[in-house]
Design a protein around this motif. Structure first.
Motif, mmCIF file in Angstrom:
data_model
loop_
_atom_site.group_PDB
_atom_site.id
_atom_site.type_symbol
_atom_site.label_atom_id
_atom_site.label_comp_id
_atom_site.label_asym_id
_atom_site.label_seq_id
_atom_site.Cartn_x
_atom_site.Cartn_y
_atom_site.Cartn_z
ATOM 1 N N LYS A 8 -29.795 -37.263 69.692
ATOM 2 C CA LYS A 8 -29.164 -37.974 68.574
ATOM 3 C C LYS A 8 -30.175 -38.872 67.858
ATOM 4 O O LYS A 8 -30.215 -38.944 66.625
ATOM 5 N N LEU A 9 -30.998 -39.551 68.634
ATOM 6 C CA LEU A 9 -31.979 -40.459 68.041
ATOM 7 C C LEU A 9 -33.046 -39.705 67.258
ATOM 8 O O LEU A 9 -33.522 -40.179 66.221
ATOM 9 N N ARG A 10 -33.427 -38.548 67.754
ATOM 10 C CA ARG A 10 -34.391 -37.724 67.020
ATOM 11 C C ARG A 10 -33.793 -37.242 65.702
ATOM 12 O O ARG A 10 -34.487 -37.162 64.690
ATOM 13 N N GLN A 11 -32.506 -36.916 65.718
ATOM 14 C CA GLN A 11 -31.834 -36.541 64.462
ATOM 15 C C GLN A 11 -31.801 -37.728 63.500
ATOM 16 O O GLN A 11 -32.014 -37.564 62.294
ATOM 17 N N ALA A 12 -31.535 -38.905 64.039
ATOM 18 C CA ALA A 12 -31.515 -40.110 63.203
ATOM 19 C C ALA A 12 -32.893 -40.370 62.601
ATOM 20 O O ALA A 12 -33.027 -40.738 61.433
ATOM 21 N N LEU A 13 -33.933 -40.152 63.404
ATOM 22 C CA LEU A 13 -35.304 -40.333 62.919
ATOM 23 C C LEU A 13 -35.608 -39.337 61.798
ATOM 24 O O LEU A 13 -36.225 -39.698 60.781
ATOM 25 N N ALA A 14 -35.142 -38.105 61.968
ATOM 26 C CA ALA A 14 -35.364 -37.086 60.934
ATOM 27 C C ALA A 14 -34.685 -37.490 59.628
ATOM 28 O O ALA A 14 -35.237 -37.267 58.531
ATOM 29 N N GLU A 15 -33.504 -38.099 59.723
ATOM 30 C CA GLU A 15 -32.808 -38.574 58.525
ATOM 31 C C GLU A 15 -33.623 -39.640 57.797
ATOM 32 O O GLU A 15 -33.780 -39.593 56.577
ATOM 33 N N MET A 16 -34.153 -40.580 58.537
ATOM 34 C CA MET A 16 -34.890 -41.679 57.917
ATOM 35 C C MET A 16 -36.257 -41.223 57.412
ATOM 36 O O MET A 16 -36.778 -41.773 56.430
ATOM 37 N N GLU A 17 -36.828 -40.223 58.043
ATOM 38 C CA GLU A 17 -38.122 -39.718 57.570
ATOM 39 C C GLU A 17 -37.979 -39.021 56.214
ATOM 40 O O GLU A 17 -38.964 -38.897 55.482
ATOM 41 N N LYS A 18 -36.762 -38.599 55.873
ATOM 42 C CA LYS A 18 -36.525 -38.003 54.552
ATOM 43 C C LYS A 18 -36.689 -39.040 53.444
ATOM 44 O O LYS A 18 -36.941 -38.688 52.294
ATOM 45 N N VAL A 19 -36.524 -40.305 53.799
ATOM 46 C CA VAL A 19 -36.640 -41.384 52.813
ATOM 47 C C VAL A 19 -37.674 -42.409 53.280
ATOM 48 O O VAL A 19 -37.542 -43.608 53.045
#
Length: 232
Positions: free
Chosen positions: A189-200
């Motif tokens: 879940k945290l890796r998915q969250a990191l991927a979301e923030m790396e988009k911005v």
């Protein structure tokens, strides 16, 4: 009957007919204008209702201050217009609250509500609301109520908040997994969250969030795989 008298009658009749036609034309124009104005007011009422709903759905954590200020200003002016035309009855009771909110926003003394999304339903509502905001801002630009540069900047910030909302839900779910001692699921879940923030990642606000995520991910990886583990 003399020719001159006949001519006078014909001219008078023509003039009378002309006056009638002009009156009919003016009446039709007035009716069309009234119908058009009624349609515009009905559209304005729907737009105001939509904006009011969005401001209730999207908490201050996910909406730029300038965007909220512009929308509340628009609501106050538009609801006042509707009231003058005997419309907007469902919105009229909310006007005093919007006026007070506008004054608070102008002096940066609004009591902000920064609730985070808690469920997938809330995430969907918030993200749909954020997707609707750029169109509303473009409408304000079209009507010379907002300059293009400001609108462009706000739309860019809205994109950041769109991904932040998803990040928040993923982190909440990760916390739930950790409470159940499901570290692997939490890490995913945290890796998915990191991927979301790396988009911005280009946004200044994203830096601290990404740093915090990386620290948490590293800690959990160390617990799962030993201290030699490293997340890129």
């Amino acid at each position: 009957m003399s020719t001159s008298f006949l001519i006078t009658i014909v001219v008078s009749a023509a003039l009378a007919l002309g006056v009638v036609l002009v009156c009919i034309g003016l009446l039709r124009y007035y009716q069309q204008r009234q119908a058009q104005q009624q349609l515009e007011l009905e559209q304005l009422e729907k737009r105001c209702g939509r904006i009011a709903d969005l401001l209730n759905i999207i908490t201050d954590r996910y909406i730029p201050l300038t965007t909220k200020l512009v929308l509340v200003e628009y609501l106050v002016a538009s609801i006042s217009t509707l009231i003058r035309h005997k419309m907007g009855r469902s919105l009229e009771p909310e006007l005093p609250g919007f006026i007070q909110l506008l004054e608070e926003l102008k002096i940066s003394q609004q009591a902000t509500l920064k609730d985070r999304v808690q469920t997938h339903v809330q995430l969907s509502q918030v993200q749909q609301g954020l997707q609707a905001l750029p169109l509303l801002l473009r409408g304000l630009v079209t009507n010379d109520l907002l300059d293009k540069a400001t609108a462009k900047d706000q739309v860019t910030q809205i994109r950041f908040f769109f991904h932040l909302a998803h990040h928040d839900l993923l982190v909440k779910e990760a916390d739930g997994c950790l409470e159940l001692d499901k570290k692997a699921a939490a890490l995913d879940k945290l890796r998915q969250a990191l991927a979301e923030m790396e988009k911005v990642a280009s946004f200044e606000q994203a830096g601290q969030v990404i740093e915090s995520l990386n620290g948490t991910i590293q800690r959990i990886e160390n617990e799962l795989f030993g201290k030699s583990a490293r997340v890129s």
